[in-house]
Design an enzyme around this catalytic site. Structure first.
Site, mmCIF file in Angstrom:
data_model
loop_
_atom_site.group_PDB
_atom_site.id
_atom_site.type_symbol
_atom_site.label_atom_id
_atom_site.label_comp_id
_atom_site.label_asym_id
_atom_site.label_seq_id
_atom_site.Cartn_x
_atom_site.Cartn_y
_atom_site.Cartn_z
ATOM 1 C CE LYS A 119 -4.215 -0.978 2.646
ATOM 2 N NZ LYS A 119 -4.966 -0.560 3.831
ATOM 3 C CG ASP A 138 -11.880 1.465 6.759
ATOM 4 O OD1 ASP A 138 -11.090 0.600 7.188
ATOM 5 O OD2 ASP A 138 -13.106 1.413 6.983
HETATM 6 P P1 IMP Z 1 -8.243 -2.646 5.244
HETATM 7 O O1 IMP Z 1 -8.866 -1.404 4.772
HETATM 8 O O2 IMP Z 1 -6.845 -2.849 4.754
HETATM 9 O O3 IMP Z 1 -8.374 -2.863 6.736
HETATM 10 O O4 IMP Z 1 -9.057 -3.863 4.560
HETATM 11 C C1 IMP Z 1 -10.241 -4.374 5.119
HETATM 12 C C2 IMP Z 1 -10.570 -5.736 4.547
HETATM 13 O O5 IMP Z 1 -11.276 -5.589 3.320
HETATM 14 C C3 IMP Z 1 -9.379 -6.633 4.218
HETATM 15 O O6 IMP Z 1 -8.973 -7.362 5.331
HETATM 16 C C4 IMP Z 1 -9.980 -7.541 3.160
HETATM 17 O O7 IMP Z 1 -10.728 -8.567 3.779
HETATM 18 C C5 IMP Z 1 -10.938 -6.624 2.430
HETATM 19 N N1 IMP Z 1 -10.286 -6.021 1.261
HETATM 20 C C6 IMP Z 1 -9.954 -4.718 1.089
HETATM 21 N N2 IMP Z 1 -9.369 -4.526 -0.117
HETATM 22 C C7 IMP Z 1 -9.340 -5.738 -0.706
HETATM 23 C C8 IMP Z 1 -8.825 -6.188 -1.973
HETATM 24 O O8 IMP Z 1 -8.261 -5.448 -2.794
HETATM 25 N N3 IMP Z 1 -8.964 -7.507 -2.211
HETATM 26 C C9 IMP Z 1 -9.552 -8.376 -1.354
HETATM 27 N N4 IMP Z 1 -10.031 -8.024 -0.162
HETATM 28 C C10 IMP Z 1 -9.923 -6.703 0.155
#
Ligand code: IMP
Length: 198
Positions: free
Chosen positions: A12, A67
């Site tokens: 990221k 998020d």
């Molecule tokens: P965070 O915003 O990094 O906390 O992501 C939250 C959750 O959303 C992750 O743990 C995944 O389960 C799901 N997620 C977010 N972006 C993706 C993606 O690009 N591919 C698959 N799952 C995703």
């Protein structure tokens, strides 16, 4: 301009650097020992702002946080902001995928639409805040396809490519993903702000 990005995720951080670097915006990650920030908002926007505010407050520098999650039409937007943890803290991504597919057993093709959503927030030391949203539309398959990517990628099919995020080349996914769209929109918003001389 220098920004702190509220993430330890190398992928990221690189994605944000690649998009904001050419605009003359320097991006640095939060320190390794930065305490966990509790995400207790009720929307992607609120959670991204909560994280960005905490980092801005602690560092005194403009801060960016994001998020993201998956919202399924047939499940009224579920799992949404709970995408990472709804099935319990110790479940694997594959277990979550199978549980989600189980919830959708009775949902016919044609009603299996879903969006990956990413909201990026930027908070400035003077209290100004901005949020931008990136989305990627697709459908939820009946079983996993592909082993690439992470999270819900193997069950999320992108119609333009006729395959899942889990089957797409990482570079292709990174070019069209909800995250890329949010960070690109953030770059435009920040460029406008810089051009206005703020
Ligand atoms: P965070 O915003 O990094 O906390 O992501 C939250 C959750 O959303 C992750 O743990 C995944 O389960 C799901 N997620 C977010 N972006 C993706 C993606 O690009 N591919 C698959 N799952 C995703």
């Amino acid at each position: 301009m220098k920004l702190v990005f509220a993430s330890h995720n190398k992928g990221k951080i690189q994605e944000v650097k690649d998009i904001l670097g050419p605009l003359g915006i320097e991006v640095e990650p939060i320190p390794e020992d930065f305490p966990e920030i509790e995400e207790n908002g009720t929307s992607f926007e609120e959670n991204a702002k909560i994280k960005a505010r905490a980092v801005c407050h602690a560092t005194g520098l403009p801060a960016v946080a994001d998020d993201s999650g998956l919202t399924v039409d047939a499940l009224d937007g579920f799992p949404g902001i709970h995408s990472a943890r709804w099935a319990g803290p110790d479940t694997t991504a594959q277990e979550r995928n199978l549980l989600l597919l189980e919830k959708m057993l009775a949902v016919p093709d044609g009603q299996r639409g879903a969006d990956f959503v990413c909201v990026a927030a930027c908070v400035f030391p003077d209290g100004q805040e901005m949020t931008v949203r990136g989305q990627c539309r697709g459908t939820i398959l009946h079983e996993e396809h592909g082993t690439g990517g992470f999270g819900y990628d193997p069950i999320f099919c992108v119609p333009e490519f006729g395959c899942t995020f889990g089957e797409l080349e990482q570079e292709v996914k990174n070019a069209i993903s909800h995250r890329a769209r949010a960070f690109t929109a953030l770059g435009s918003a920040l460029r406008t702000k810089l051009e206005e001389g703020e």
